[in-house]
Structure formats: structure tokens, C-alpha cells
Enzyme design. Sequence first.
Site, PDB file in Angstrom:
ATOM      1  N   CYS A   2       0.825  -1.208   0.000  1.00 54.09           N
ATOM      2  CA  CYS A   2       0.000   0.000   0.000  1.00 54.09           C
ATOM      3  C   CYS A   2       0.862   1.262   0.000  1.00 54.09           C
ATOM      4  O   CYS A   2       1.948   1.274   0.585  1.00 54.09           O
ATOM      5  CB  CYS A   2      -0.889   0.008   1.222  1.00 54.09           C
ATOM      6  SG  CYS A   2      -2.040  -1.357   1.240  1.00 54.09           S
ATOM      7  N   LYS A 551       6.956  -4.862  -3.362  1.00 53.39           N
ATOM      8  CA  LYS A 551       8.375  -4.584  -3.176  1.00 53.39           C
ATOM      9  C   LYS A 551       8.715  -4.496  -1.697  1.00 53.39           C
ATOM     10  O   LYS A 551       9.770  -4.934  -1.260  1.00 53.39           O
ATOM     11  CB  LYS A 551       8.737  -3.275  -3.890  1.00 53.39           C
ATOM     12  CG  LYS A 551      10.195  -2.887  -3.790  1.00 53.39           C
ATOM     13  CD  LYS A 551      11.088  -3.888  -4.493  1.00 53.39           C
ATOM     14  CE  LYS A 551      12.556  -3.642  -4.299  1.00 53.39           C
ATOM     15  NZ  LYS A 551      13.356  -4.847  -4.570  1.00 53.39           N
TER      16      LYS A 551
END
Length: 556
Positions: A2, A551
Amino acid sequence: MCGIFCYYGKENTFETIREGLKKIEYRCHDSCGISVSNGNTETVRSLNSPDNLKLPSISSIQMGIGHTRWATHGEVSIPNAHPHVYNHQSLVHNGTIANHNKIKEEIKSLGFDTIGDTDTECFAALTSHLGSLSESLKRITDRYAVAWMTRSKMFISKDRMSLYVGQYKDGFLVCSDLSVLLEYTNKIMELKDKKCYKICWTNKELVFKTHKQSKQIEENNTEDTFMMQEILEQPEIIEGIYNKKRTRYHQSFSFGPTCIIGSGSSYYAGLIGKFMEVANHVICASEIDSYDLNQYRTFDPYEPNVLKALIISQSGETADCIRAIESISNYNHGGGAVEEIYSLTNNLQSTIGKSTMAIDLLAGPEKSVCSTKTFTAQLAHLMMCSYMDKDKYLPEKIQIILDNRNIIEGIPVSNNIIFIGKGSQYPIALEGALKMQEITYLPALAFPAGELKHGPLALLDESWTVVCLAPEDDNYKKMLLAAHEVKARHAKIIAITSGEEMKQLADYTIELPKTSEIESTILTAVVVQLLAYYKAKKLGRNIDRPRNLAKSVTVE
Ligand code: AGP
């Protein structure tokens, strides 16, 4: 994962936020949304890229909040995307809310019957009901970063997660990613944990400091993926690390009993740290809650307590690692405790970077989800912590592998793949399998070479490829034995080696320049990255943004 990007300003507000969200896209998401306000609020949400967001119909926009979501609670869908809006008040949130079910019951009893599957909806409804972000935050025990927008004001807060404010044009930008914010401004304010900040036109409270610009990736590089661009940067990065002086943290970490903690590739780098004699123990961060810390005591009766820990985290934001820091900070058994916590991170301003004695990884921003240059940089820094001699020609040797990458590109790799290695090469086998799974979506496996005969040999036939990590070290002869076993089952062998006997056995050879046993791990790591890269390319995968992954993994 997010991401939050907000703009309290009037100049091209919607497009500014949309562009900001696109810059944090590399962290990966599945849906996104923006709320804007001119006194009235309008919200647009979509799946996938911020490019899919429709333009709002209202004009004279004064501010807006934006979000990219990576699903945790609730499926990937437009209703589950942020911002969540109640009574013209919009909320975007990073983190998870463990007690959301309890909040949901309460909120429903108050008449909020439109609450869906997500934890953030409960939080947004509660905040709207209380009319105060600081009040609703008192009910949240988890880590968070949040922005809440009423018709005329914006409120932001964070606790043990990243969120920054920067001065920009006529107003302020709020972003969960410092490197992205630095592309807009170097007047940045760091937020204190748990404090709620109000941003409005009369605000005089925010105090900004000039922030050092971090090194940016060359966007005009000729390589078509960040992953290849980052693989190719490795000789220069390793040279840079080897040529720098050991910092005081490199020196002090390497003295006495130590423990390394990390997740994913960073955990595998830690495993190699054990062979560099910089750690007695290596623990996977996601396991630390269940790990009995007393094992430290029984492991070596003459060193009853581990007193130092090194957290390896490229992003510095991995939730499992942050949780591990909390666990080991509270550990105190038999008079001993983990007294010094170091970290090896690519982001000194991250949550982990700021809460530990941090060593800068010096790898530059890594945009591909798949870690490559940061993994080998971690190994190089572990070498800097150790007292082992370094091979000053290592960067040139990496360059030789890269210059011959067309050979690796030409090697056929089947869809059934096993990586095998022994000793310090076994963590590279794990890393090779992880790279392969991550970007090809194939169920690649890894085993210590000697384990094949204890089970995995049953799998092998001509449809399998076995990648043998076989530098000419003390384990080489045993690797030959394993290769014979593979050959007898008609599986194809890709050998990463300089040894003639191994080349004879192999179907395909990738020539490995000679170096020290431990630094061979850096060379074989580069080879397995390339093998995974070319296989993924042949399969037409989205190499930089593999499905379902992020990531920076900011949830446990
Ligand atoms: C590696 O290719 C992965 N993307 C992943 O395993 C990663 O190494 C892991 O999530 C840990 O991340 P960190 O180094 O940022 O803590």
C-alpha cells in the site's frame, strides 16, 4: 504494497496525486483511488494502474488524498480500494487493523450498515463517527500510516510506518515513500509516531528541514526492465562498497556473539553471513515469534547470551523484521539481552534504519520487486563486517559474467527446476529458486546437494533441469557425486562452475570465474538472477511487477 500520496494544494491537484501514485507503483498494488475536495468531496477508484482513474467532475479542487492498495483483508475489488468515504470524509490507510471485527460490530450498531470486507472501512467509519482522527487512533493498536480528509482540512498520522510531509508549490505533499517525495521537494518534515497533524491553509505548525537528495535511477536507461538495469549495476556497486572504509558499525558488529535476522532474499544473505563468520545464529524474521530465544543460550555454553543482532532489510520497512526488533528488544533472559541492534538497509530513513544502528547498503534505489543488486550488496557488506581477505578483482569477475549473458540467455531451462548447492552455495540455491518462483511463477525447488538422494531424486526424469552451483571449493567433489546422480536419472544439468569434471557431466555450462569460496556466492548469485530473468522473459512475464507480490512487505 500500500502507498499514500496526498496533495494539500490547488495547482493541478488531481493530476499531481495521480502522478505521485504512479511513482509509488513500483511498490506494487492491485487497486487505487483518489478523493478530492473543493468543499464537496468526490472519489474515484479503479483496479490496477492510476491511469485507469476517471477524472473527477468537480472543479476548483483544493486538496486530495490518494492511495494504492495491496489486498490483505478483503479481495481485490473497486469497493475494497481506498479512499473509504463516510459523510464526505475520506480516509486512506497503510497497515492492518487486528481488532477491526470488534470495531465493525460497534460501527454497525451505530447504523453504518455499508461496511464491507476491509479493516480500513471500519476505521474510516469510526473516524467519521467520532469526528476526530486522533480519537479513532486511540482504538488502533497496530502500526499505521493514515490520511483523513474532511471538507476543508487534512489530518495525517503514523505509528511505526513511513509517512512524510514535504513543502510543494502552494501547499504540501504527503507521501509514504521518502524517495518519491524527494523527487518533488527536499523540504521534508518527519512525523513523530502517534502524533496527529492537521494541514490547513492557516497552519503554521509544520516545520520543514532540508533533506539530502537520494541517488536516483537513470530513467532513460536502454534496458527495458528495472531488473536487468539493476543486475547490470552490480559490478559498480560492489566496487563502491569494497572501496569504502569499514564504518564503525561494520567493525563493532563483527565482534562477539551475533545473530542475523531477515526475510526472503535478505534472510538468505544472512545465511551466508554464517559462513563469513559474522554470525552465530541466523533467524528468518517471520519465524521470530515462534522461535525460542533461549536457544541462544544453549547453542554455546561459553557465550551464554547473544548480545548483538543485525537486521538485514533492503527496504527497512519489512513488517516481520520490525516485529522481530520488538521481540528481541524485549528479550531478557538469565541476565542477558540483545543489547545492540544493527541493521543493513538501503534506506537509512526507513523505520528500521531509524530505530537501529544502521549501515547504508549503498546500492541505490531498487525498483524491480525482485531483489538483485541489493542482495549482492548485502553479501559485500557482510564481507566488510568479516575479517576475511577480499578479492579486489571481484567487480571485474562479475562483469565477465554479465558480458557473457547471451550464453545464459541461450540455455533452455525446463519448467521443472531444482537448484542444488553445498555449504555457502546452498543459500544461493534457495535464492535461485526464489528468483525463479517470483518472476516465472514456476514451482522451482532448492536442496543441499546431498539431500537429493533422501527424496527429491524420485522427481527426476528428462523433463527436469538441475542447476548445480559448483565452484571448485571444498565441496566440489561432493557436488560431482550429486551431478552423477542427476545424470543417471536423465535430468538436464546446468553447471555453474570452473571445474572440468563438472563441465563434462553438464548439458550446459556457465563459466564461473575463480575467487574465494565465500565471494563465489556473489558470482553464482548473479548467474541465478540471469537464469531466472531470461526464463521469465521467454514466458512473457511481467518481470518488474510479478503478480501477488509487493516490493516492500509492510504487513505481517
Ligand atoms: C526478493 O526478491 C523478494 N522480493 C523478497 O524476498 C525480499 O527480499 C523480502 O521481502 C525482504 O525484503 P527487505 O529486504 O526489504 O526486508
